[in-house]
Design a protein around this motif. Sequence first.
Motif, PDB file in Angstrom:
ATOM      1  N   SER A 100     -15.533   9.782   4.109  1.00 49.45           N
ATOM      2  CA  SER A 100     -14.968  10.926   4.893  1.00 49.45           C
ATOM      3  C   SER A 100     -14.058  11.866   3.718  1.00 49.45           C
ATOM      4  O   SER A 100     -13.721  11.403   2.819  1.00 49.45           O
ATOM      5  N   ASP A 101     -13.513  13.036   4.093  1.00 53.79           N
ATOM      6  CA  ASP A 101     -12.960  13.994   3.487  1.00 53.79           C
ATOM      7  C   ASP A 101     -11.256  13.391   3.114  1.00 53.79           C
ATOM      8  O   ASP A 101     -10.739  13.271   2.166  1.00 53.79           O
ATOM      9  N   TYR A 102     -10.978  12.643   4.455  1.00 53.77           N
ATOM     10  CA  TYR A 102      -9.531  12.327   4.515  1.00 53.77           C
ATOM     11  C   TYR A 102      -9.518  10.798   5.138  1.00 53.77           C
ATOM     12  O   TYR A 102     -10.467  10.461   6.072  1.00 53.77           O
ATOM     13  N   PHE A 103      -8.569   9.996   4.630  1.00 55.10           N
ATOM     14  CA  PHE A 103      -8.489   8.840   5.218  1.00 55.10           C
ATOM     15  C   PHE A 103      -6.865   8.620   5.703  1.00 55.10           C
ATOM     16  O   PHE A 103      -5.959   8.905   4.885  1.00 55.10           O
ATOM     17  N   TYR A 104      -6.827   8.434   6.996  1.00 51.13           N
ATOM     18  CA  TYR A 104      -5.513   8.358   7.623  1.00 51.13           C
ATOM     19  C   TYR A 104      -5.005   6.924   8.135  1.00 51.13           C
ATOM     20  O   TYR A 104      -5.632   6.377   8.930  1.00 51.13           O
ATOM     21  N   LEU A 105      -3.884   6.432   7.451  1.00 50.51           N
ATOM     22  CA  LEU A 105      -3.583   5.073   7.620  1.00 50.51           C
ATOM     23  C   LEU A 105      -2.498   5.141   8.863  1.00 50.51           C
ATOM     24  O   LEU A 105      -1.304   5.836   8.838  1.00 50.51           O
ATOM     25  N   TRP A 194       0.187   7.353   5.717  1.00 49.25           N
ATOM     26  CA  TRP A 194      -0.090   8.531   4.866  1.00 49.25           C
ATOM     27  C   TRP A 194      -1.404   8.962   5.397  1.00 49.25           C
ATOM     28  O   TRP A 194      -2.362   8.324   6.101  1.00 49.25           O
ATOM     29  N   CYS A 195      -1.976  10.144   4.976  1.00 48.36           N
ATOM     30  CA  CYS A 195      -3.309  10.493   5.077  1.00 48.36           C
ATOM     31  C   CYS A 195      -3.566  11.076   3.686  1.00 48.36           C
ATOM     32  O   CYS A 195      -3.003  12.283   3.321  1.00 48.36           O
ATOM     33  N   LEU A 196      -4.631  10.625   3.014  1.00 48.84           N
ATOM     34  CA  LEU A 196      -4.917  11.089   1.682  1.00 48.84           C
ATOM     35  C   LEU A 196      -6.457  11.339   1.400  1.00 48.84           C
ATOM     36  O   LEU A 196      -7.216  10.863   2.492  1.00 48.84           O
ATOM     37  N   PRO A 197      -6.656  12.193   0.683  1.00 51.13           N
ATOM     38  CA  PRO A 197      -8.102  12.758   0.480  1.00 51.13           C
ATOM     39  C   PRO A 197      -8.927  11.584  -0.298  1.00 51.13           C
ATOM     40  O   PRO A 197      -8.147  10.781  -1.203  1.00 51.13           O
ATOM     41  N   PHE A 198     -10.147  11.620  -0.227  1.00 51.61           N
ATOM     42  CA  PHE A 198     -11.261  10.656  -0.667  1.00 51.61           C
ATOM     43  C   PHE A 198     -11.079  10.312  -2.189  1.00 51.61           C
ATOM     44  O   PHE A 198     -10.875   9.389  -2.597  1.00 51.61           O
ATOM     45  N   GLU A 199     -11.169  11.592  -2.953  1.00 57.21           N
ATOM     46  CA  GLU A 199     -11.124  11.198  -4.525  1.00 57.21           C
ATOM     47  C   GLU A 199      -9.723  10.670  -4.725  1.00 57.21           C
ATOM     48  O   GLU A 199      -9.922   9.842  -5.820  1.00 57.21           O
TER      49      GLU A 199
END
Length: 280
Positions: A100-105, A194-199
């Motif tokens: 995904s583009d973003y990963f939201y914990l 948090w919510c962080l971008p893939f790369e």
Amino acid sequence: MTASNWDISITYLILAHDNPARLQALIERLEEDPSAKIVIHYDQKSPRHEYKRLIAVNEKKTNVHILPKPQRVACGWGEFSIAQATLNLIQYALNLPEPSDYFYLLSGTCYPIKPLHELKVYLAENRGGAFIECKDKSWIKDGMCDDRYRYHHFLNFRRNPWLFRRLYWLQRDMGLIRRLPKGINEIRFGSQWWCLPFELLQNIVEEILQSPEMTRFFKTVWIPDECMFQTLVFKHIASRDKIVKTLTYYNFDDCGQPEIFEKESLPKVGNDYFFVRKVF
């Protein structure tokens, strides 16, 4: 804004340890986004029948993934085990097809307070941002600050409060201050949600896995889930304006205790919050 401009994909990473019914309600809300992936770590200490029931209810869903036993961790508050469970979630999610583009914990007690498509629009408008708190020690409201990482904390404070304090005082009295890992100039703090971008997330996980020194250091930090990812995001992002506040609303009192909310009386918060924490 056209649909293609806000077609952001999100993987939701969920740390949960109890109340499968509440967790299932969260899963079903997240499934309102048909492109969302959901990856769940259910605490190894939790009753086996809860874990088996969770699998049974979701086993036919291709978008819901529950970590198998080898990746499950028995978590203890303040321990590295919570950070390890988070790492296991991330590694599993990064290895899924089409990351995904973003990963939201999220935690099992988080709940959305806005439609999920509004979150996707917001992420598209702020593409590349890291939605995480990376604060200095003033973020900590009560208790130990720098000494969380300056000294080794081998024991669980809640299970062994007396011995925890004695080992801490002994190191402090002997001046046994630890060195920061190579490449880390300062420790940053913040909420673990948090919510962080893939790369960015991929780079952080690679550094943790490839640096035994980094892992050894955070394994004996007290409450590493409130500083490990925050510190590494701060290190990896060159432009500080890319670090944006968390998208999950929470509130602690002056003693560091979280405020509890009910679904029927969710707080009214700003337009840049999309989830609220501690909903029962």
